[in-house]
Design a protein around this motif. Structure first.
Motif, PDB file in Angstrom:
ATOM      1  N   THR A   3      52.857  36.246  31.001  1.00 14.55           N
ATOM      2  CA  THR A   3      51.459  35.956  31.016  1.00 14.55           C
ATOM      3  C   THR A   3      50.602  36.355  32.217  1.00 14.55           C
ATOM      4  O   THR A   3      51.009  36.347  33.169  1.00 14.55           O
ATOM      5  N   VAL A   4      49.670  37.209  31.949  1.00 11.53           N
ATOM      6  CA  VAL A   4      48.577  37.956  32.878  1.00 11.53           C
ATOM      7  C   VAL A   4      47.155  37.178  32.671  1.00 11.53           C
ATOM      8  O   VAL A   4      46.607  36.911  31.685  1.00 11.53           O
ATOM      9  N   CYS A   5      46.592  36.715  33.813  1.00 12.82           N
ATOM     10  CA  CYS A   5      45.435  36.192  34.098  1.00 12.82           C
ATOM     11  C   CYS A   5      44.474  37.309  34.540  1.00 12.82           C
ATOM     12  O   CYS A   5      44.911  37.758  35.864  1.00 12.82           O
ATOM     13  N   ILE A   6      43.279  37.520  33.911  1.00 11.76           N
ATOM     14  CA  ILE A   6      42.296  38.455  34.467  1.00 11.76           C
ATOM     15  C   ILE A   6      41.031  37.614  34.551  1.00 11.76           C
ATOM     16  O   ILE A   6      40.347  37.216  33.816  1.00 11.76           O
ATOM     17  N   HIS A  28      50.829  37.889  26.823  1.00 14.28           N
ATOM     18  CA  HIS A  28      49.743  36.968  26.729  1.00 14.28           C
ATOM     19  C   HIS A  28      48.676  36.982  27.824  1.00 14.28           C
ATOM     20  O   HIS A  28      49.142  37.362  28.792  1.00 14.28           O
ATOM     21  N   VAL A  29      47.242  37.017  27.571  1.00 14.67           N
ATOM     22  CA  VAL A  29      46.286  37.487  28.515  1.00 14.67           C
ATOM     23  C   VAL A  29      45.440  36.249  28.437  1.00 14.67           C
ATOM     24  O   VAL A  29      44.885  35.650  27.307  1.00 14.67           O
ATOM     25  N   VAL A  30      45.319  35.529  29.455  1.00 17.94           N
ATOM     26  CA  VAL A  30      44.615  34.552  30.000  1.00 17.94           C
ATOM     27  C   VAL A  30      43.117  35.190  30.514  1.00 17.94           C
ATOM     28  O   VAL A  30      43.250  35.820  31.643  1.00 17.94           O
ATOM     29  N   GLY A  31      42.108  35.293  30.096  1.00 19.19           N
ATOM     30  CA  GLY A  31      40.767  35.919  30.594  1.00 19.19           C
ATOM     31  C   GLY A  31      39.799  34.829  31.003  1.00 19.19           C
ATOM     32  O   GLY A  31      39.717  33.832  30.352  1.00 19.19           O
ATOM     33  N   ILE A  32      39.308  34.941  32.479  1.00 21.54           N
ATOM     34  CA  ILE A  32      38.521  34.033  32.888  1.00 21.54           C
ATOM     35  C   ILE A  32      37.031  34.739  33.286  1.00 21.54           C
ATOM     36  O   ILE A  32      37.211  35.981  33.800  1.00 21.54           O
ATOM     37  N   ASP A  33      35.922  34.204  32.944  1.00 20.83           N
ATOM     38  CA  ASP A  33      34.617  34.982  33.146  1.00 20.83           C
ATOM     39  C   ASP A  33      33.514  34.033  33.117  1.00 20.83           C
ATOM     40  O   ASP A  33      33.825  33.097  32.227  1.00 20.83           O
ATOM     41  N   ILE A  74      45.987  30.023  36.581  1.00 17.34           N
ATOM     42  CA  ILE A  74      46.725  30.822  37.688  1.00 17.34           C
ATOM     43  C   ILE A  74      48.333  30.111  37.602  1.00 17.34           C
ATOM     44  O   ILE A  74      49.019  30.895  37.523  1.00 17.34           O
ATOM     45  N   LYS A  75      48.373  28.874  37.722  1.00 17.76           N
ATOM     46  CA  LYS A  75      49.736  28.245  37.709  1.00 17.76           C
ATOM     47  C   LYS A  75      50.624  28.400  36.545  1.00 17.76           C
ATOM     48  O   LYS A  75      51.644  28.547  36.596  1.00 17.76           O
ATOM     49  N   VAL A  80      48.269  37.518  38.495  1.00 16.86           N
ATOM     50  CA  VAL A  80      46.684  37.586  38.190  1.00 16.86           C
ATOM     51  C   VAL A  80      45.889  38.584  39.026  1.00 16.86           C
ATOM     52  O   VAL A  80      46.498  39.262  39.764  1.00 16.86           O
ATOM     53  N   ILE A  81      45.114  38.998  38.072  1.00 16.85           N
ATOM     54  CA  ILE A  81      44.170  40.260  38.574  1.00 16.85           C
ATOM     55  C   ILE A  81      42.889  39.625  38.572  1.00 16.85           C
ATOM     56  O   ILE A  81      42.055  39.336  37.925  1.00 16.85           O
ATOM     57  N   ASN A  82      42.372  39.638  40.026  1.00 20.15           N
ATOM     58  CA  ASN A  82      41.026  39.256  40.238  1.00 20.15           C
ATOM     59  C   ASN A  82      39.997  40.405  40.379  1.00 20.15           C
ATOM     60  O   ASN A  82      39.923  41.267  41.264  1.00 20.15           O
ATOM     61  N   LEU A  83      39.137  40.515  39.410  1.00 19.27           N
ATOM     62  CA  LEU A  83      38.241  41.444  39.221  1.00 19.27           C
ATOM     63  C   LEU A  83      36.702  40.916  39.250  1.00 19.27           C
ATOM     64  O   LEU A  83      35.757  41.692  39.088  1.00 19.27           O
ATOM     65  N   ALA A  84      36.649  39.645  39.505  1.00 22.03           N
ATOM     66  CA  ALA A  84      35.333  38.827  39.621  1.00 22.03           C
ATOM     67  C   ALA A  84      34.505  39.319  40.524  1.00 22.03           C
ATOM     68  O   ALA A  84      34.711  39.257  41.742  1.00 22.03           O
ATOM     69  N   ALA A  85      33.399  39.913  40.512  1.00 18.28           N
ATOM     70  CA  ALA A  85      32.457  40.129  41.381  1.00 18.28           C
ATOM     71  C   ALA A  85      31.084  40.350  40.741  1.00 18.28           C
ATOM     72  O   ALA A  85      30.730  40.564  39.520  1.00 18.28           O
ATOM     73  N   ILE A  86      29.949  40.237  41.520  1.00 18.09           N
ATOM     74  CA  ILE A  86      28.569  40.801  41.175  1.00 18.09           C
ATOM     75  C   ILE A  86      28.691  42.057  41.714  1.00 18.09           C
ATOM     76  O   ILE A  86      28.677  42.469  42.538  1.00 18.09           O
TER      77      ILE A  86
END
Length: 108
Positions: A3-6, A28-33, A74-75, A80-86
């Motif tokens: 499981t990967v969280c982006i 499995h991909v968990v996407g957050i935005d 995340i747990k 976890v890949i953090n690409l969150a940015a303005i």
């Protein structure tokens, strides 16, 4: 399955990474935005077979509630890949403090 969280899945890099993982891996991909779920459906396009391996969580990771929600996702993730940015230059000028918080402080 892995499981990967982006975090920041709807951005340019995040959306291309999502597409690559879904097409080439059996993960499995968990996407957050922060974007609306309809934007994510546009990214996935007509290939509905992806839906079984992808889940989207709309949240603002700069809020306390968003951070708590993100921690739960995340747990349960292996990576976890953090690409969150303005990343809009006009927003840098309009919101310099929010840009710094989003791109650096909140990412920690």
């Amino acid at each position: 399955h892995k499981t990967v969280c982006i975090v920041g899945v709807a951005g340019f890099i995040g959306s291309h990474l999502l597409e690559k993982i879904i097409r080439e891996k059996d993960w499995h991909v968990v996407g957050i935005d922060m974007v609306a779920p309809s934007k994510i459906q546009q990214l996935l396009g007509a290939e509905k077979k992806w839906a079984a391996r992808f889940e989207f969580h709309q949240m603002d990771v700069t809020t306390k509630e968003g951070v708590e929600c993100m921690r739960e996702q995340i747990k349960r993730s292996d990576t976890v890949i953090n690409l969150a940015a303005i990343c809009n230059p006009s927003e840098y000028i309009k919101q310099p403090v929010n840009t710094i918080n989003s791109n650096f402080t909140d990412a920690q």
